[in-house]
Design an enzyme around this catalytic site. Structure first.
Site, PDB file in Angstrom:
ATOM      1  N   LEU A 151       0.832  -1.210   0.000  1.00 44.75           N
ATOM      2  CA  LEU A 151       0.000   0.000   0.000  1.00 44.75           C
ATOM      3  C   LEU A 151       0.866   1.259   0.000  1.00 44.75           C
ATOM      4  O   LEU A 151       2.004   1.241   0.453  1.00 44.75           O
ATOM      5  CB  LEU A 151      -0.940   0.012   1.203  1.00 44.75           C
ATOM      6  CG  LEU A 151      -0.368   0.044   2.631  1.00 44.75           C
ATOM      7  CD1 LEU A 151       0.153   1.408   3.032  1.00 44.75           C
ATOM      8  CD2 LEU A 151      -1.418  -0.410   3.605  1.00 44.75           C
ATOM      9  N   CYS A 261       9.734   3.985   4.049  1.00 45.23           N
ATOM     10  CA  CYS A 261      10.029   2.734   3.332  1.00 45.23           C
ATOM     11  C   CYS A 261      11.239   2.807   2.406  1.00 45.23           C
ATOM     12  O   CYS A 261      12.215   2.098   2.616  1.00 45.23           O
ATOM     13  CB  CYS A 261       8.800   2.280   2.555  1.00 45.23           C
ATOM     14  SG  CYS A 261       7.464   1.769   3.651  1.00 45.23           S
TER      15      CYS A 261
END
Ligand code: NAD
Length: 432
Positions: A151, A261
């Protein structure tokens, strides 16, 4: 199905809520008492479009529960998702302490067969480590699986509900079938569920993020060469993007990638390579190019003011690492603000969602404007860092009246350069 999700952050909350919304009975567990208390009162601790409404609906319908009690979460569920943070260490490795702590608790408290699924991004081999940790605590049967999450913050609900693909890494068919059935409601339009071995599944997540980070560093490097040679990155980007083998996505130059991330996952895969005696040459360069890109905007600003930033005032638009999130982890804005403060400038910031988080970083060292135009009063320069929609078509006449000097540093190339030059602004973009 009875599920629990351990770690109620960006990924855990979205995962738990979406699984509850598809009819499962879900317990979201977190060690952060404040977070759980807030969630029970219907207050969502993060900004993610659509999440609050979905949490409220499923909590009211009693399919979604919140607890700080890990024993309860483990014992009441058949499938346990681990979605805790896996932050970087100082050496670029992955800090697995939270994952290991949860694995130990699962082994300690499990009362019957369980499937333990790692949703956190973890280096290859971690699921085997989890298996060993649990086995040390119990003789009961269990299976482990890897199910990386793809996501995007800012579009997380949509991404979870309509994933491009679901990746499930297992070491037996039965576990694969159970997890596949859990995801079937989200893949009715034919997007695939890819079943792999566990190590490949763990690697897929890093390979995907490393590829995306590579595209960003690539276009940033080309943009910088455009600046030097007088080419225009807007045209170059289109000129290469129409090649089907290349495509348009993720080819926008800017102030460097941030977030929780890409920076950590690129460093982690480099570290995994090193651990196995393999030098990740390309990804090491991707990381270096990104660090340089984060330092680019301060150097452009300094050059415009001949190195004299002392006493100058800058308005910053956009703090989050990308639009539609309040997440400021590894955000380029932090590096840019620090550079301006170090050079003796003052800073007024505006962001639709991320100002509270930024207050925890800078406190009273900078000023916070509730209105995007108020930030501009008396400013010597406007620095656009995050391309929130509300910044895309601002009233430049109003901006010109508010600012002391008409200078715009556009870190995302969202403004029309020629329009700004025509109305008397000095304009700096990236590679144009
Ligand atoms: P986050 O920091 O928002 O949330 C992690 C949560 O885990 C926190 O609420 C924390 O309190 C909780 N926690 C920590 N230790 C715990 C423990 N021992 N027991 C229970 N709860 C504990 O992190 P995130 O952004 O949701 O990321 C989680 C994982 O998912 C990471 O591995 C990340 O790399 C990966 N991931 C993140 C994204 C993203 O966009 N944020 C996307 C894909 C994958």
């Amino acid at each position: 199905m009875k599920l629990s999700v351990i770690g109620a952050g960006y990924v855990g909350l979205v995962t738990g809520t979406c699984f509850a919304d598809s009819g499962n009975d879900v317990i979201c567990m977190d060690i952060d008492k404040n977070k759980i208390e807030a969630l029970k009162k219907g207050k969502v601790p993060i900004y993610e479009p659509g999440l609050e409404e979905l949490i409220k609906k499923n909590y009211k319908d009693k399919r979604l529960h919140f607890t700080t009690d890990i024993k309860e979460a483990i014992q009441k569920s058949k499938i346990i998702f681990i979605a805790v943070g896996t932050p970087p260490t100082n050496h670029g490795a992955t800090d697995l302490s939270a994952v290991k702590a949860v694995a130990k608790d699962i082994g300690r408290y499990m009362n019957e067969y369980k499937i333990v699924v790692t949703k956190s991004t973890v280096p290859v081999g971690t699921s085997e480590l989890i298996q060993k940790i649990i086995s040390k605590q119990t003789d009961l049967q269990f299976d482990v699986a890897s199910n990386p999450e793809f996501l995007k913050e800012g579009a997380a609900i949509d991404d979870f509900m309509k994933p491009d693909r679901v990746v499930i890494g297992v070491n037996n068919e039965k576990t694969g079938e159970i997890l596949k059935s859990l995801y079937e409601p989200f893949t009715r339009t034919g997007n695939p569920i890819i079943i792999t071995d566990i190590r490949s599944s763990e690697m897929i997540k890093y390979a995907a993020n490393a590829m995306l980070a590579t595209k960003i560093s690539f276009i940033n490097e080309i943009a910088n060469l455009c600046t030097i040679t007088g080419a225009n990155i807007d045209d170059v980007r289109k000129g290469i993007g129409y090649d089907n083998r290349i495509g348009h996505l993720f080819l926008f130059p800017g102030v460097g990638y941030g977030g929780s991330c890409f920076p950590k996952d690129v460093k982690s895969i480099i570290h995994v390579g090193k651990k196995h005696g393999y030098n990740m040459e390309l990804l090491s360069a991707v990381d270096r190019v990104n660090n340089n890109q984060k330092a680019l905007m301060p150097s452009i600003i300094k050059r415009h003011f001949n190195g004299k930033l002392k006493g100058k005032r800058f308005a910053i638009w956009g703090l989050s690492f990308k639009p539609k999130t309040d997440d400021i982890r590894e955000a380029p804005s932090i590096i840019i603000i620090n550079a301006l403060l170090k050079a003796g400038a003052s800073v007024v910031v505006h962001d639709p969602e991320a100002m509270d988080n930024m207050k925890k970083v800078f406190g009273k060292k900078i000023q916070y404007a509730e209105d995007m135009y108020n930030a501009l009063k008396g400013a010597n320069g406007l620095v656009l860092i995050t391309e929130w929609n509300e910044y895309r078509k601002p009233n430049f006449d109003k901006i010109a009246k508010l600012m002391k000097e008409k200078v715009i540093f556009d870190g995302r190339n969202i403004f029309d350069k020629q329009q700004l030059l025509n109305i008397g602004f000095a304009y700096y973009g990236i590679g144009r």
